[in-house]
Design a protein around this motif. Sequence first.
Motif, PDB file in Angstrom:
ATOM      1  N   VAL A  69      81.047  -7.406   7.991  1.00 36.59           N
ATOM      2  CA  VAL A  69      81.990  -8.306   7.329  1.00 36.59           C
ATOM      3  C   VAL A  69      83.134  -8.652   8.278  1.00 36.59           C
ATOM      4  O   VAL A  69      83.682  -7.769   8.948  1.00 36.59           O
ATOM      5  CB  VAL A  69      82.562  -7.652   6.047  1.00 36.59           C
ATOM      6  CG1 VAL A  69      83.586  -8.563   5.376  1.00 36.59           C
ATOM      7  CG2 VAL A  69      81.434  -7.289   5.086  1.00 36.59           C
ATOM      8  N   TYR A  70      83.463  -9.920   8.322  1.00 32.85           N
ATOM      9  CA  TYR A  70      84.596 -10.400   9.112  1.00 32.85           C
ATOM     10  C   TYR A  70      85.562 -11.113   8.184  1.00 32.85           C
ATOM     11  O   TYR A  70      85.139 -11.814   7.268  1.00 32.85           O
ATOM     12  CB  TYR A  70      84.137 -11.372  10.206  1.00 32.85           C
ATOM     13  CG  TYR A  70      83.337 -10.700  11.287  1.00 32.85           C
ATOM     14  CD1 TYR A  70      83.977 -10.086  12.358  1.00 32.85           C
ATOM     15  CD2 TYR A  70      81.949 -10.648  11.235  1.00 32.85           C
ATOM     16  CE1 TYR A  70      83.250  -9.445  13.352  1.00 32.85           C
ATOM     17  CE2 TYR A  70      81.214 -10.014  12.223  1.00 32.85           C
ATOM     18  CZ  TYR A  70      81.875  -9.421  13.274  1.00 32.85           C
ATOM     19  OH  TYR A  70      81.155  -8.779  14.256  1.00 32.85           O
ATOM     20  N   TYR A  71      86.856 -10.943   8.435  1.00 30.96           N
ATOM     21  CA  TYR A  71      87.896 -11.649   7.701  1.00 30.96           C
ATOM     22  C   TYR A  71      88.459 -12.736   8.612  1.00 30.96           C
ATOM     23  O   TYR A  71      88.530 -12.564   9.836  1.00 30.96           O
ATOM     24  CB  TYR A  71      89.035 -10.708   7.310  1.00 30.96           C
ATOM     25  CG  TYR A  71      88.710  -9.680   6.250  1.00 30.96           C
ATOM     26  CD1 TYR A  71      87.553  -9.731   5.490  1.00 30.96           C
ATOM     27  CD2 TYR A  71      89.588  -8.641   6.010  1.00 30.96           C
ATOM     28  CE1 TYR A  71      87.278  -8.776   4.520  1.00 30.96           C
ATOM     29  CE2 TYR A  71      89.322  -7.680   5.036  1.00 30.96           C
ATOM     30  CZ  TYR A  71      88.169  -7.762   4.301  1.00 30.96           C
ATOM     31  OH  TYR A  71      87.914  -6.809   3.339  1.00 30.96           O
TER      32      TYR A  71
ATOM     33  N   SER B 111      83.330 -13.335   5.528  1.00 29.06           N
ATOM     34  CA  SER B 111      81.941 -13.737   5.745  1.00 29.06           C
ATOM     35  C   SER B 111      81.187 -12.534   6.303  1.00 29.06           C
ATOM     36  O   SER B 111      81.749 -11.751   7.064  1.00 29.06           O
ATOM     37  CB  SER B 111      81.867 -14.894   6.742  1.00 29.06           C
ATOM     38  OG  SER B 111      80.517 -15.274   6.930  1.00 29.06           O
ATOM     39  N   THR B 112      79.925 -12.416   5.914  1.00 29.02           N
ATOM     40  CA  THR B 112      79.094 -11.315   6.395  1.00 29.02           C
ATOM     41  C   THR B 112      78.042 -11.861   7.344  1.00 29.02           C
ATOM     42  O   THR B 112      77.356 -12.835   7.032  1.00 29.02           O
ATOM     43  CB  THR B 112      78.406 -10.599   5.212  1.00 29.02           C
ATOM     44  OG1 THR B 112      79.412 -10.145   4.320  1.00 29.02           O
ATOM     45  CG2 THR B 112      77.579  -9.424   5.689  1.00 29.02           C
TER      46      THR B 112
ATOM     47  N   ALA C 250      70.647  -5.197  10.168  1.00 32.82           N
ATOM     48  CA  ALA C 250      71.933  -4.990   9.498  1.00 32.82           C
ATOM     49  C   ALA C 250      72.269  -3.502   9.438  1.00 32.82           C
ATOM     50  O   ALA C 250      73.402  -3.105   9.720  1.00 32.82           O
ATOM     51  CB  ALA C 250      71.909  -5.604   8.097  1.00 32.82           C
ATOM     52  N   ALA C 251      71.306  -2.675   9.086  1.00 37.75           N
ATOM     53  CA  ALA C 251      71.544  -1.232   9.000  1.00 37.75           C
ATOM     54  C   ALA C 251      71.913  -0.665  10.366  1.00 37.75           C
ATOM     55  O   ALA C 251      72.806   0.188  10.484  1.00 37.75           O
ATOM     56  CB  ALA C 251      70.308  -0.526   8.449  1.00 37.75           C
ATOM     57  N   LYS C 252      71.262  -1.135  11.414  1.00 36.76           N
ATOM     58  CA  LYS C 252      71.541  -0.673  12.775  1.00 36.76           C
ATOM     59  C   LYS C 252      72.965  -1.062  13.188  1.00 36.76           C
ATOM     60  O   LYS C 252      73.694  -0.264  13.762  1.00 36.76           O
ATOM     61  CB  LYS C 252      70.518  -1.291  13.724  1.00 36.76           C
ATOM     62  CG  LYS C 252      70.614  -0.819  15.144  1.00 36.76           C
ATOM     63  CD  LYS C 252      69.502  -1.443  15.967  1.00 36.76           C
ATOM     64  CE  LYS C 252      69.519  -1.004  17.391  1.00 36.76           C
ATOM     65  NZ  LYS C 252      68.469  -1.645  18.177  1.00 36.76           N
ATOM     66  N   ARG C 253      73.341  -2.288  12.854  1.00 36.77           N
ATOM     67  CA  ARG C 253      74.685  -2.756  13.194  1.00 36.77           C
ATOM     68  C   ARG C 253      75.741  -1.949  12.430  1.00 36.77           C
ATOM     69  O   ARG C 253      76.726  -1.512  13.013  1.00 36.77           O
ATOM     70  CB  ARG C 253      74.819  -4.246  12.897  1.00 36.77           C
ATOM     71  CG  ARG C 253      74.087  -5.115  13.910  1.00 36.77           C
ATOM     72  CD  ARG C 253      73.913  -6.550  13.442  1.00 36.77           C
ATOM     73  NE  ARG C 253      75.115  -7.214  13.026  1.00 36.77           N
ATOM     74  CZ  ARG C 253      75.899  -7.960  13.820  1.00 36.77           C
ATOM     75  NH1 ARG C 253      75.585  -8.113  15.084  1.00 36.77           N
ATOM     76  NH2 ARG C 253      76.968  -8.553  13.345  1.00 36.77           N
TER      77      ARG C 253
END
Length: 152
Positions: A65-67, A59-60, A21-24
């Motif tokens: 995060v995507y809407y 959603s994560t 997650a941190a890398k992304r």
Amino acid sequence: MKNIFLLTIAFLSMTTFGQNAAKRISNYNLEKKVAIQGYDPVAYFVQKKAVKGKSTLASTHDGVVYYFSSQANKDLFLKNPSSYEPQYGGWCAFAMGDYGEKVEINPETFKIIDGKLYLFYNAFFNNTLKSWNKDETNLKKKADTNWKKIYN
């Protein structure tokens, strides 16, 4: 002994998730952890156009995060998030292929290639999708290679 094994597996999974997650988050094109400037990633495939998502339908996925514009699109995403995420972390595909750089995009300038979403810069009379289309095969190969250098 079995409990220790399960705890170890759980810890390693959480650590790996946290690192991923941190890398992304550090490599993806995000605004306050939100991808595609709040546009719905599923709409590109289902509605064949760019549609602004709603923060109430968020959603994560692995820290990003995507809407979504509808609950149906959000549900489709949740079934297989990686199939809807934009290539190259949401950066301009042309710039990634042409010179291996992270360049902002216009979320309304896109192309679906082999079931994958590619986004492009389009401002100030410079629509990079047009340049991409002139040499797509070569640029895509270069972009894939350049993204691996950045993201790995």
